[in-house]
Design a protein around this motif. Structure first.
Motif, PDB file in Angstrom:
ATOM      1  N   GLY A   1      -0.545 -69.536 -24.870  1.00  0.00           N
ATOM      2  CA  GLY A   1      -1.953 -69.905 -24.877  1.00  0.00           C
ATOM      3  C   GLY A   1      -2.845 -68.872 -25.541  1.00  0.00           C
TER       4      GLY A   1
ATOM      5  N   PRO B   1       1.325 -80.191 -20.064  1.00  0.00           N
ATOM      6  CA  PRO B   1       0.092 -79.773 -20.759  1.00  0.00           C
ATOM      7  C   PRO B   1      -0.539 -80.895 -21.586  1.00  0.00           C
TER       8      PRO B   1
ATOM      9  N   SER C   1      -1.267 -75.968 -16.226  1.00  0.00           N
ATOM     10  CA  SER C   1       0.121 -76.378 -16.005  1.00  0.00           C
ATOM     11  C   SER C   1       0.938 -75.306 -15.292  1.00  0.00           C
ATOM     12  N   THR C   2       0.471 -74.050 -15.327  1.00  0.00           N
ATOM     13  CA  THR C   2       1.217 -72.987 -14.641  1.00  0.00           C
ATOM     14  C   THR C   2       1.203 -73.172 -13.130  1.00  0.00           C
TER      15      THR C   2
ATOM     16  N   GLY D   1      -2.783 -75.528 -20.759  1.00  0.00           N
ATOM     17  CA  GLY D   1      -1.629 -74.655 -20.572  1.00  0.00           C
ATOM     18  C   GLY D   1      -1.758 -73.804 -19.332  1.00  0.00           C
ATOM     19  N   ASP D   2      -2.957 -73.260 -19.112  1.00  0.00           N
ATOM     20  CA  ASP D   2      -3.186 -72.454 -17.910  1.00  0.00           C
ATOM     21  C   ASP D   2      -3.054 -73.305 -16.651  1.00  0.00           C
TER      22      ASP D   2
ATOM     23  N   SER E   1       3.595 -69.773 -20.787  1.00  0.00           N
ATOM     24  CA  SER E   1       2.352 -70.530 -20.992  1.00  0.00           C
ATOM     25  C   SER E   1       1.189 -69.608 -21.342  1.00  0.00           C
TER      26      SER E   1
ATOM     27  N   SER F   1       5.786 -76.614 -25.410  1.00  0.00           N
ATOM     28  CA  SER F   1       4.937 -77.556 -24.685  1.00  0.00           C
ATOM     29  C   SER F   1       3.461 -77.219 -24.852  1.00  0.00           C
ATOM     30  N   ILE F   2       3.137 -75.954 -25.041  1.00  0.00           N
ATOM     31  CA  ILE F   2       1.744 -75.533 -25.241  1.00  0.00           C
ATOM     32  C   ILE F   2       1.297 -75.821 -26.666  1.00  0.00           C
TER      33      ILE F   2
ATOM     34  N   ASN G   1       8.138 -69.607 -17.011  1.00  0.00           N
ATOM     35  CA  ASN G   1       7.277 -70.681 -17.502  1.00  0.00           C
ATOM     36  C   ASN G   1       5.806 -70.264 -17.496  1.00  0.00           C
TER      37      ASN G   1
ATOM     38  N   LYS H   1       9.100 -72.198 -23.100  1.00  0.00           N
ATOM     39  CA  LYS H   1       7.829 -72.823 -22.726  1.00  0.00           C
ATOM     40  C   LYS H   1       6.857 -73.043 -23.876  1.00  0.00           C
TER      41      LYS H   1
END
Length: 488
Positions: A188, A309, A327-328, A324-325, A184, A34-35, A180, A31
């Motif tokens: 993050g 994200p 997207s969780t 990022g948060d 994230s 992506s962040i 994931n 993961k």
């Protein structure tokens, strides 16, 4: 003269917990990329004046070589370096998984995955600015991470029968979304200060879990001495009662003894069956259809995994950590979707029908999320959860319960040495879609995010159509069952 029998349920629980932690750590380590993308090429103008007069005023804070206008294509190349290697390696991984001790195979792959994940993060501390370094690390990581899925599905499939497999594996498969989410949150925590730690910390975690699995994972029920010392026989797959393999209670009877070997005289061990071939696995009914369906379902899921994200940053204008948060929530929906898909498919017996219904509903929800999903924080949260459930539900069901069902299909006549190969074929084909999705998103996103969502909707529709034949077969089975009940 006999000692108390240890309960098989404790070993089954241990297997679930260890395999859950294993694949949670696999996804946790995937993961961070992506962040970190939003930090490799951030909005430098929002950070104030350029303190380095010798660099471009709009990209002075970006990480070379991702500071050019082609940064989205470079991000797509990073994603595909991992995913193409993963897709190719997966087809081979299942074959090795059938022939090597699963415990060694899984734990070794996790330690190597931790190494290559950490090496990507070390590029920050070593001040590396050449693209090939990050590409090579991604390729190596993609190859070694193929050890995970065939091994954990085979272990769980060895311990659990078909009766409640959808629900059990639906809950168990939440490891993907949990990984994931944790990935994230961990990424993050350091993305804005020292993004290298966003990879190094997950690398340490997956290595630690791999070492734990090496010492405590039990691969097969017959590896546990659950019978009295005078009568203990190591039971091979060919000796097992077929009903025991498919019962709700799994390969062991309630008494803890094997379902065979009740006589006082020990039996000669039967010859181990040969592992199934690649072509033999393809001939199992349903393998090709579910594999191709997963290709398009995973295309959608992994596009969200790698690009959500950045989409939130660009469209909703959140910061890197906030995006990022946010997207969780998609993964929270994925947990719910996997559980509901397993529960519904268990009660109806229609794995393919369950997948098709969720895929049909997912297409309009993706359209709505792109058009109205950013109208307010409440709307965005609700739609992310719903989209996550509908997109990841079929993906979760196919990669777990469906793979395990097909790997123990009646046409195999009790040969359990097909689980890893079947799982690898299905997930390997799906991984082709996982590689295509982020690549296409990287190529299409410069032309507008609307086009990316049209691509995702088309993939959902194709995934549904590819299961049409299996859905028709399930419907005929239901009609036949109803006719027999009414005496026709």
């Amino acid at each position: 003269l006999t000692s108390p029998l240890p309960s098989s349920h404790s070993y089954r629980g241990l297997t679930l917990v260890l395999t859950f932690l294993s694949y949670t750590s696999y996804h946790l380590s995937r993961k961070p990329i992506s962040i970190v993308k939003s930090q490799l090429h951030p909005n430098c103008s929002a950070l104030g004046p350029n303190p380095r007069n010798d660099s471009n005023s709009s990209t002075w804070c970006s990480w070379v070589p991702f500071d050019g206008d082609n940064y989205k294509e470079l991000f797509g190349a990073l994603d595909n370096a991992f995913l193409v290697a993963y897709a190719i390696g997966m087809f081979i991984s299942g074959i090795f998984g059938e022939r090597l001790p699963l415990r060694y195979y899984l734990s070794g792959g996790m330690v190597l995955s931790g190494l290559f994940t950490a090496l990507f993060g070390l590029g920050y501390f070593w001040d590396i600015h050449v693209l090939w370094y990050f590409i090579v690390v991604q390729v190596c990581n993609g190859l070694v991470q193929t050890t995970g899925w065939p091994a954990v599905v085979a272990c769980v499939g060895n311990w659990f029968g078909k009766g409640k497999r959808g629900l059990i594996m639906g809950i168990w498969n939440s490891h993907t979304s949990v990984g994931n989410i944790l990935g994230s949150l961990i990424a993050g925590a350091w993305v804005s200060s020292a993004w290298g730690l966003s990879f190094i910390v997950p690398g340490i975690i997956i290595t630690t879990v791999g070492i734990i699995c090496f010492f405590f994972l039990v691969e097969y029920p017959e590896d546990v001495d659950c019978s009295p010392p005078l009568h203990h026989v190591r039971v091979t797959t060919s000796e097992k009662d077929p009903e025991a393999v498919t019962s709700n209670e799994g390969p062991l009877s309630l008494s803890g003894q094997s379902t065979v070997g009740h006589s006082n005289s020990p039996k000669e061990p039967a010859e181990e069956p040969e592992a199934i071939s690649f072509l033999g696995a393809l001939r199992i009914p349903g393998v090709v259809e579910f594999s191709l369906c997963l290709l398009f379902a995973k295309l959608v899921s992994y596009t969200f995994l790698y690009w959500l994200p950045l989409y939130i940053v660009n469209v909703a204008h959140f910061g890197a950590k906030e995006a990022g948060d946010m997207s969780t929530l998609f993964d929270v929906g994925g947990i719910l979707g996997g559980i509901f898909a397993g529960l519904i498919s268990d009660s109806t017996g229609g794995r393919a029908t369950t997948c098709c219904v969720m895929l049909v509903l997912a297409a309009p929800m993706l359209f709505l999320y792109n058009n109205v999903g950013q109208n307010g924080i409440g709307t965005s949260i609700a739609m992310l959860i719903i989209c996550g459930a509908l997109v990841n539900g079929p993906y979760a069901l196919i990669t777990t319960a469906v793979s395990a069902d097909l790997g123990t299909h009646e046409s195999l006549k009790g040969n359990a040495k097909a689980l890893s190969t079947v799982t690898a074929i299905i997930d390997g084909t799906g991984s082709v879609g996982a590689a295509l999705g982020p690549l296409l998103a990287g190529l299409i996103s410069p032309m507008g995010w609307n086009n990316v969502f049209y691509m995702l909707i088309a993939a959902d529709v194709l995934a549904c159509l590819l299961l049409a034949r299996v859905v028709v077969k399930e419907a005929r089975g239901w009609c036949g069952s109803m006719a027999r009940q009414r005496g026709y």
